[in-house]
Design a protein around this motif. Structure first.
Motif, mmCIF file in Angstrom:
data_model
loop_
_atom_site.group_PDB
_atom_site.id
_atom_site.type_symbol
_atom_site.label_atom_id
_atom_site.label_comp_id
_atom_site.label_asym_id
_atom_site.label_seq_id
_atom_site.Cartn_x
_atom_site.Cartn_y
_atom_site.Cartn_z
ATOM 1 N N LEU A 345 -24.550 -24.458 -38.920
ATOM 2 C CA LEU A 345 -24.580 -25.887 -38.614
ATOM 3 C C LEU A 345 -23.655 -26.161 -37.442
ATOM 4 N N LEU A 346 -24.107 -27.018 -36.551
ATOM 5 C CA LEU A 346 -23.351 -27.411 -35.365
ATOM 6 C C LEU A 346 -23.267 -28.930 -35.332
ATOM 7 N N VAL A 347 -22.065 -29.485 -35.195
ATOM 8 C CA VAL A 347 -21.893 -30.927 -35.027
ATOM 9 C C VAL A 347 -21.395 -31.154 -33.600
ATOM 10 N N HIS A 348 -22.093 -32.029 -32.857
ATOM 11 C CA HIS A 348 -21.879 -32.098 -31.409
ATOM 12 C C HIS A 348 -22.452 -33.379 -30.842
ATOM 13 N N ASN A 349 -21.982 -33.737 -29.654
ATOM 14 C CA ASN A 349 -22.597 -34.813 -28.880
ATOM 15 C C ASN A 349 -23.780 -34.226 -28.128
ATOM 16 N N ASP A 350 -24.972 -34.669 -28.474
ATOM 17 C CA ASP A 350 -26.197 -34.039 -27.958
ATOM 18 C C ASP A 350 -26.725 -34.749 -26.716
ATOM 19 N N THR A 351 -25.837 -35.068 -25.779
ATOM 20 C CA THR A 351 -26.205 -35.688 -24.518
ATOM 21 C C THR A 351 -25.509 -34.952 -23.380
ATOM 22 N N GLU A 352 -25.907 -35.261 -22.169
ATOM 23 C CA GLU A 352 -25.209 -34.746 -20.992
ATOM 24 C C GLU A 352 -24.223 -35.760 -20.445
ATOM 25 N N ASP A 353 -24.316 -37.001 -20.899
ATOM 26 C CA ASP A 353 -23.468 -38.060 -20.360
ATOM 27 C C ASP A 353 -23.132 -39.040 -21.482
ATOM 28 N N GLY A 354 -21.871 -39.083 -21.893
ATOM 29 C CA GLY A 354 -21.455 -40.034 -22.913
ATOM 30 C C GLY A 354 -21.316 -39.395 -24.281
ATOM 31 N N ARG A 355 -20.461 -40.015 -25.111
ATOM 32 C CA ARG A 355 -20.158 -39.486 -26.436
ATOM 33 C C ARG A 355 -20.622 -40.430 -27.540
ATOM 34 N N HIS A 356 -21.673 -41.176 -27.280
ATOM 35 C CA HIS A 356 -22.149 -42.165 -28.244
ATOM 36 C C HIS A 356 -23.050 -41.571 -29.319
ATOM 37 N N SER A 357 -23.682 -40.459 -29.023
ATOM 38 C CA SER A 357 -24.627 -39.838 -29.953
ATOM 39 C C SER A 357 -23.993 -38.596 -30.561
ATOM 40 N N LEU A 358 -23.798 -38.626 -31.880
ATOM 41 C CA LEU A 358 -23.192 -37.491 -32.578
ATOM 42 C C LEU A 358 -24.233 -36.896 -33.525
ATOM 43 N N ALA A 359 -24.568 -35.634 -33.297
ATOM 44 C CA ALA A 359 -25.675 -34.990 -33.999
ATOM 45 C C ALA A 359 -25.200 -33.812 -34.823
ATOM 46 N N VAL A 360 -25.994 -33.461 -35.817
ATOM 47 C CA VAL A 360 -25.823 -32.223 -36.568
ATOM 48 C C VAL A 360 -27.102 -31.421 -36.388
ATOM 49 N N SER A 361 -26.960 -30.191 -35.882
ATOM 50 C CA SER A 361 -28.101 -29.309 -35.659
ATOM 51 C C SER A 361 -27.958 -28.068 -36.515
ATOM 52 N N VAL A 362 -29.087 -27.424 -36.811
ATOM 53 C CA VAL A 362 -29.100 -26.255 -37.676
ATOM 54 C C VAL A 362 -29.826 -25.108 -36.983
ATOM 55 N N TRP A 370 -32.036 -23.889 -32.092
ATOM 56 C CA TRP A 370 -31.409 -24.944 -32.884
ATOM 57 C C TRP A 370 -32.411 -26.068 -33.111
ATOM 58 N N ARG A 371 -32.318 -26.693 -34.273
ATOM 59 C CA ARG A 371 -33.170 -27.831 -34.611
ATOM 60 C C ARG A 371 -32.281 -28.996 -35.037
ATOM 61 N N LEU A 372 -32.578 -30.183 -34.524
ATOM 62 C CA LEU A 372 -31.822 -31.366 -34.905
ATOM 63 C C LEU A 372 -32.019 -31.653 -36.387
ATOM 64 N N LEU A 373 -30.928 -31.776 -37.109
ATOM 65 C CA LEU A 373 -30.974 -32.076 -38.532
ATOM 66 C C LEU A 373 -30.843 -33.567 -38.782
ATOM 67 N N THR A 374 -29.840 -34.178 -38.154
ATOM 68 C CA THR A 374 -29.631 -35.614 -38.312
ATOM 69 C C THR A 374 -28.688 -36.109 -37.236
ATOM 70 N N HIS A 375 -28.676 -37.411 -37.030
ATOM 71 C CA HIS A 375 -27.678 -38.070 -36.200
ATOM 72 C C HIS A 375 -26.704 -38.803 -37.109
ATOM 73 N N LEU A 376 -25.416 -38.543 -36.931
ATOM 74 C CA LEU A 376 -24.398 -39.283 -37.668
ATOM 75 C C LEU A 376 -24.120 -40.630 -37.024
ATOM 76 N N GLU A 377 -24.192 -40.689 -35.693
ATOM 77 C CA GLU A 377 -23.934 -41.918 -34.958
ATOM 78 C C GLU A 377 -24.832 -41.964 -33.726
ATOM 79 N N THR A 378 -25.281 -43.190 -33.393
ATOM 80 C CA THR A 378 -26.058 -43.386 -32.164
ATOM 81 C C THR A 378 -25.710 -44.698 -31.472
#
Length: 424
Positions: A345-362, A370-378
């Protein structure tokens, strides 16, 4: 002790226990604060409590009131304790705590004190406790500095055949060849790829000079000050089956990473060769089934903004050339964990610009895909970043991260947020 937790904006901003479904919980460990709160870490204790730490003060390296704070989530009640102090050197910034339990169930806190308000003057420290289950902060039985000594002996200064300096030089040569082979210089957003090449070689020269001790303090003869200070923590260590601990570190001065390794729980330390490139920092470590160790690193360099990858086949001593992955990264920290069922599992900001989107990928193939599992924040108006992730004894995933948002008057307020659920 200073009162870091002012009861401001309590009713307007405090989010309490947002439940998305029966298995998912999300809580704010404390209300929004006008102070800077950042760099959270967590550990699950043997009694099921969750212990969290972060740093807090009026800024980061340039603020002398920054301390390491903590709180615990009671297993039985599910409630968070009031925050308490975990470590503080008065009148110095204390930054980036890392909490974990070693194989003997001792609790460790590793962090660094910034000696002269520049990252390059960071001094690594650790504390150990075996009395940490009672309410409040742990009782620390031991504290020590991690004395960094990468490279060879320096009684007569840094010599031309110093292994640290040689590794930096050789790895930058490898890195440059990789960039050329992949066309990277022409895809860095530069109209003139030659200008990109010149900047790259200028940076290589600067870092080689630092590795050889040709810093601004001492001219001519190489001295090892720069390489022995300035190393910083971010993510938890990896423990191998033989008990060896690999603590990932990075340097904002060098803008690359290294591993500190101990086989006797901190009595003595050795150090890997550096993981070199244009800004590979803050490694998160994972171990493959065949024993290969993977480092996923924040991208502090030029475009394309991607998490960086290197791997070791000799228990963390030597590392492959740093390469980009396909995982977007806006120059922000990420963390990862290997689950007991083998998934990553990887928890990361899945963008190239900005830290608004926080994702968990598996990943089910040890990081190949890697496959997106969920977004914790958007929330585009907030920054949700600097996560830490662990797997609990019952298979639940526990994550903490910084949540920073401005109020209606434009004043930035900050807190540490916690999320937990069982990944199906």
């Amino acid at each position: 002790m200073k009162n870091y937790f002012l009861p401001l904006f309590l009713l307007a901003f405090c989010l309490q226990g947002i439940a998305q479904d029966a298995d998912f919980i999300r809580t704010d460990i404390f209300p929004f604060q006008p102070q800077h709160v950042h760099g959270a870490t967590l550990a699950e204790l043997p009694n099921g409590d969750i212990l969290v730490a972060w740093f807090q003060g009026s800024g980061e390296r340039q603020a002398d009131d920054v301390a390491i704070m903590g709180a615990r989530k009671d297993k039985k009640s599910g409630k968070w304790s009031p925050p308490f102090q975990m470590a503080d050197v008065p009148d110095f910034p204390d930054i980036n705590p890392v909490l974990f339990l070693d194989p003997q169930k001792q609790l460790w806190l590793v962090w660094y004190t910034v000696l002269a308000n520049q990252w390059e003057t960071s001094l690594l420290k650790y504390r150990i406790s075996d009395n940490y289950l009672k309410p409040g902060p742990p009782v620390w039985k031991w504290q020590e500095v991690i004395h960094m000594k990468p490279g060879g002996k320096t009684e007569q200064g840094i010599t031309p055949d110093d292994p640290f300096a040689l590794a930096v030089r050789e790895k930058f040569e490898e890195y440059g060849k990789t960039i050329e082979a992949t066309g990277g210089f022409s895809t860095m957003g530069e109209a003139d790829s030659q200008a990109a090449r010149e900047r790259f070689h200028q940076r290589v020269t600067e870092l080689n000079d630092l590795a050889e001790g040709k810093d601004w303090i001492a001219k001519g003869k190489g001295y090892p000050r720069f390489r022995r200070l300035g190393w910083q923590t971010r993510n938890k260590p990896l423990f191998l089956a033989d008990g060896k601990m690999i603590l990932p570190l990075y340097s904002d001065g060098f803008d690359f990473s290294i591993m500190a390794m101990t086989e006797n729980l901190g009595k003595t330390w050795t150090f890997s060769e550096p993981l070199v490139g244009l800004g590979p920092v803050q490694p998160a470590l994972l171990e493959k089934k065949d024993g290969t160790i993977v480092a996923l690193m924040r991208d502090n360099g030029p475009p394309p903004q991607r998490l960086m990858w290197s791997q070791s086949t000799d228990s963390g001593l030597h590392w492959s050339p740093v390469t980009d992955t396909e995982i977007h990264n806006p120059g922000s920290a990420a963390d990862a964990v290997k689950l007991r069922d083998g998934r990553w599992l990887l928890v990361h900001n899945d963008t190239e610009d900005g830290r608004h989107s926080l994702a968990v990928s598996v990943s089910t193939d040890e990081g190949t895909t890697w496959r997106l599992l969920t977004h914790l924040e958007t929330d585009p108006s907030a920054r949700s970043h600097y996560p830490a992730i662990i797997e609990g004894h019952d298979g639940r995933i526990h994550i903490v991260y910084s949540f920073h948002k401005k109020d209606s008057e434009g004043k930035e307020l900050k807190l540490i947020r916690y999320a937990a659920w069982k990944v199906k």
